[in-house]
Design a protein around this motif. Structure first.
Motif, short mmCIF file in Angstrom:
data_model
loop_
_atom_site.label_atom_id
_atom_site.label_comp_id
_atom_site.label_asym_id
_atom_site.label_seq_id
_atom_site.Cartn_x
_atom_site.Cartn_y
_atom_site.Cartn_z
N ARG A 101 0.84 -1.21 0.00
CA ARG A 101 0.00 0.00 0.00
C ARG A 101 0.88 1.27 0.00
O ARG A 101 0.69 2.16 -0.83
N TYR A 102 1.81 1.31 0.92
CA TYR A 102 2.64 2.51 1.02
C TYR A 102 3.57 2.66 -0.18
O TYR A 102 3.85 3.77 -0.63
N ARG A 103 4.06 1.54 -0.69
CA ARG A 103 4.94 1.61 -1.85
C ARG A 103 4.18 2.20 -3.05
O ARG A 103 4.71 3.05 -3.78
N ALA A 104 2.96 1.76 -3.25
CA ALA A 104 2.16 2.25 -4.38
C ALA A 104 1.87 3.74 -4.24
O ALA A 104 1.93 4.49 -5.22
N ILE A 105 1.54 4.17 -3.03
CA ILE A 105 1.22 5.59 -2.83
C ILE A 105 2.47 6.44 -3.04
O ILE A 105 2.43 7.51 -3.67
N ALA A 106 3.61 5.99 -2.50
CA ALA A 106 4.85 6.76 -2.65
C ALA A 106 5.20 6.96 -4.11
O ALA A 106 5.75 8.00 -4.50
N GLU A 107 4.89 5.97 -4.93
CA GLU A 107 5.25 6.05 -6.35
C GLU A 107 4.46 7.10 -7.12
O GLU A 107 4.92 7.58 -8.16
N VAL A 108 3.28 7.47 -6.61
CA VAL A 108 2.47 8.46 -7.33
C VAL A 108 2.58 9.85 -6.72
O VAL A 108 2.00 10.80 -7.24
N MET A 109 3.33 9.98 -5.63
CA MET A 109 3.47 11.28 -4.99
C MET A 109 4.51 12.13 -5.71
O MET A 109 5.47 11.62 -6.28
N GLN A 110 4.30 13.44 -5.66
CA GLN A 110 5.25 14.39 -6.20
C GLN A 110 6.03 15.04 -5.05
O GLN A 110 5.65 14.94 -3.89
N ALA A 111 7.10 15.71 -5.39
CA ALA A 111 7.97 16.30 -4.38
C ALA A 111 7.19 17.24 -3.46
O ALA A 111 6.45 18.11 -3.93
N GLY A 112 7.36 17.07 -2.17
CA GLY A 112 6.77 17.96 -1.18
C GLY A 112 5.34 17.68 -0.81
O GLY A 112 4.78 18.32 0.09
N GLU A 113 4.69 16.72 -1.49
CA GLU A 113 3.29 16.41 -1.16
C GLU A 113 3.21 15.67 0.18
O GLU A 113 4.18 15.04 0.62
N ILE A 114 2.05 15.75 0.81
CA ILE A 114 1.85 15.12 2.11
C ILE A 114 0.74 14.09 2.03
O ILE A 114 -0.37 14.40 1.55
N LEU A 115 1.03 12.89 2.48
CA LEU A 115 0.01 11.85 2.62
C LEU A 115 -0.57 11.93 4.01
O LEU A 115 0.14 11.85 5.01
N LEU A 116 -1.89 12.12 4.10
CA LEU A 116 -2.60 12.18 5.38
C LEU A 116 -3.24 10.83 5.64
O LEU A 116 -4.00 10.32 4.80
N THR A 117 -2.94 10.24 6.79
CA THR A 117 -3.55 8.96 7.17
C THR A 117 -4.34 9.12 8.46
O THR A 117 -4.08 10.01 9.26
N ALA A 118 -5.29 8.22 8.66
CA ALA A 118 -6.30 8.42 9.71
C ALA A 118 -5.98 7.71 11.02
O ALA A 118 -6.88 7.36 11.77
N HIS A 119 -4.71 7.49 11.32
CA HIS A 119 -4.36 6.86 12.59
C HIS A 119 -4.76 7.77 13.76
O HIS A 119 -4.58 8.98 13.71
N HIS A 120 -5.27 7.16 14.79
CA HIS A 120 -5.76 7.92 15.94
C HIS A 120 -5.09 7.44 17.22
O HIS A 120 -4.17 6.59 17.19
N ARG A 121 -5.53 7.96 18.36
CA ARG A 121 -4.88 7.70 19.64
C ARG A 121 -4.90 6.22 20.01
O ARG A 121 -3.92 5.68 20.53
N ARG A 122 -5.99 5.52 19.71
CA ARG A 122 -6.06 4.10 20.03
C ARG A 122 -5.07 3.30 19.19
O ARG A 122 -4.44 2.37 19.68
N ASP A 123 -4.93 3.67 17.93
CA ASP A 123 -3.91 3.02 17.09
C ASP A 123 -2.52 3.22 17.68
O ASP A 123 -1.69 2.31 17.67
N GLN A 124 -2.27 4.44 18.18
CA GLN A 124 -0.96 4.73 18.76
C GLN A 124 -0.69 3.87 19.99
O GLN A 124 0.41 3.33 20.15
N ALA A 125 -1.69 3.72 20.84
CA ALA A 125 -1.52 2.91 22.05
C ALA A 125 -1.25 1.45 21.68
O ALA A 125 -0.39 0.79 22.27
N GLU A 126 -1.98 0.93 20.70
CA GLU A 126 -1.77 -0.45 20.27
C GLU A 126 -0.37 -0.64 19.68
O GLU A 126 0.29 -1.65 19.94
N THR A 127 0.07 0.35 18.92
CA THR A 127 1.39 0.25 18.30
C THR A 127 2.49 0.22 19.35
O THR A 127 3.44 -0.56 19.25
N LEU A 128 2.36 1.05 20.38
CA LEU A 128 3.36 1.05 21.43
C LEU A 128 3.44 -0.31 22.12
O LEU A 128 4.52 -0.85 22.36
#
Length: 432
Positions: A101-128
């Motif tokens: 998923r990330y590889r495909a998105i990176a390939e279509v991005m142009q210089a300086g563009e920002i990918l916004l993703t919907a990770h939230h506080r619960r995702d952060q706690a799980e990741t830790l």
């Protein structure tokens, strides 16, 4: 919710465009809806949603259609990327899908563009917690950063300060619709097991769990920032004789914790994957204790470190070069060698090696070392092996340097002209 989201978006660096990662689930729909709602009162860059069709679920086509409908209703352009996310043998399906998923998105991005993703506080706690269970250090326990370099631009997570319940409440009040990915309930995946069986029990005992763990991740991120600063300071003091390398003698003067930290910072700067603790210790033992005449190599998936003399080199694993390869070349246009990833330019070749037009008049051949080659060097016939040693060319590079022949006469060694302090101008002399 919208005020928190707006504040996070205002802290982002300038960008020519924002890409919104859209799966069609609740979280990404809330992000998309929030951006569209806020865009009327804020000077946002142009928005475009990106949906990745993994093809792993029988519902994938329906999810794509749902995203197309959402974007039509919100008047936001949508780009659909189709990927093959099937895992390799032994690879986690979840990790394979994420990487694709990330590889495909990176390939279509142009210089300086920002990918916004919907990770939230619960995702952060799980990741830790997942990182803690994997034995991660501060870099892993920092979990997900709010902003990080990604492809030619950035990835931002503007909803990390928002709880999942807040997002669900916004979705209900706005009458949003979303799809549910059935793989999110599969307990074979570590995150799902943690989310379904562990986190609810922890929240029942500690209701502020998500906020507390998110704060702990922030503290770890601050600690990692200090470690990275120290690594940069130490790396300045242990530079090797070749740009990008490290001095073994310099590294030997660091205490073991600072040594490990410096090596991690060096590998990270090169964009290489981190070795595990045991492999890092093996690297230190082999590289620092080897004799100056040996060339040890320590490798792990996606990276390898080699030593030559007093210098450490880090790189992606080198692919073998066909030793007996012979390429016929008319030097009127550059010659591209996919492996070892070199382009031979006839103009640069002539300048660097002071070749005459007659040297480049006829067909040339490009080969790789077999052993025993000789070349005219400043009026004398020299062994190529000795010449490469004097130039400080590491052994693994010597067999990857294209040799240019006119007939059976070696007239140039591509890449030798780039060795610092080694002027490669062997004037043409008559044969002895």
């Amino acid at each position: 919710m919208l005020d928190t989201l707006a504040a996070a978006l205002e802290r982002l660096p300038p960008a020519p465009r924002w890409l919104i990662g859209l799966s069609g689930g609740l979280d990404s729909h809330v992000l998309l809806h929030g951006l569209q709602t806020l865009s009327g009162g804020h000077a946002f860059p142009p928005l475009v949603a990106v949906h990745v069709h993994h093809g792993l679920s029988p519902h994938a086509d329906r999810w794509q259609a749902h995203c197309e409908s959402l974007c039509r209703d919100l008047n936001i352009p949508l780009r659909v990327l189709v990927v093959d996310a099937r895992p390799a043998a032994g690879e986690s399906p979840e990790a394979a899908a994420r990487a694709a998923r990330y590889r495909a998105i990176a390939e279509v991005m142009q210089a300086g563009e920002i990918l916004l993703t919907a990770h939230h506080r619960r995702d952060q706690a799980e990741t830790l917690l997942l990182q803690l269970l994997r034995g991660a250090g501060p870099a892993g326990l920092a979990a997900m950063p709010r902003l990080k370099p990604f492809g030619p631009g950035w990835q931002a997570r503007p909803m990390l300060d928002l709880d999942r319940d807040t997002l669900a409440d916004h979705a209900l009040k706005a009458a949003l619709t979303w799809v549910e990915d059935d793989s999110n309930t599969d307990p074979r995946f570590d995150r799902n097991l943690l989310r379904q069986a562990v986190m609810p029990r922890l929240r029942a005992r500690w209701p502020a769990l998500d906020a507390t763990l998110s704060r702990a991740a922030l503290l770890q991120a601050e600690a990692q920032d200090l470690l990275a600063e120290r690594a940069r300071e130490d790396l300045e003091q242990v530079r090797g004789s070749v740009p990008g390398t490290l001095s073994v003698a310099g590294l030997s003067g660091l205490r073991r914790p600072r040594l490990r930290n410096a090596l991690r910072g060096w590998l990270q700067d090169k964009g290489l994957p981190m070795p595990g603790r045991a492999r890092l210790e093996s690297l230190i033992e082999q590289m620092l204790k080897a004799g100056s005449d040996s060339c040890p190599r320590v490798a792990w998936e996606g990276a390898e470190v080699r030593r030559y003399r007093d210098d450490l080199y880090a790189m992606k694993p080198l692919l073998p070069v066909e030793a007996g390869l012979v390429l016929h070349w008319m030097p009127v246009a550059p010659l591209r060698l996919p492996e070892p990833g070199i382009t031979i330019d006839p103009a640069d070749l002539r300048t660097a090696w002071e070749l005459t037009l007659s040297d480049l008049a006829g067909p040339l051949t490009v080969r790789f070392r077999q052993g025993g080659e000789q070349i005219r060097w400043r009026g004398h016939t020299r062994s190529l092996k000795k010449l490469l040693q004097e130039a400080g060319v590491p052994p693994w590079e010597r067999d990857r340097m294209p040799l240019i022949f006119a007939g059976e006469r070696l007239i140039a060694v591509w890449g030798l002209q780039d060795r610092s302090g080694f002027p490669c101008h062997p004037h043409p002399y008559p044969e002895e």
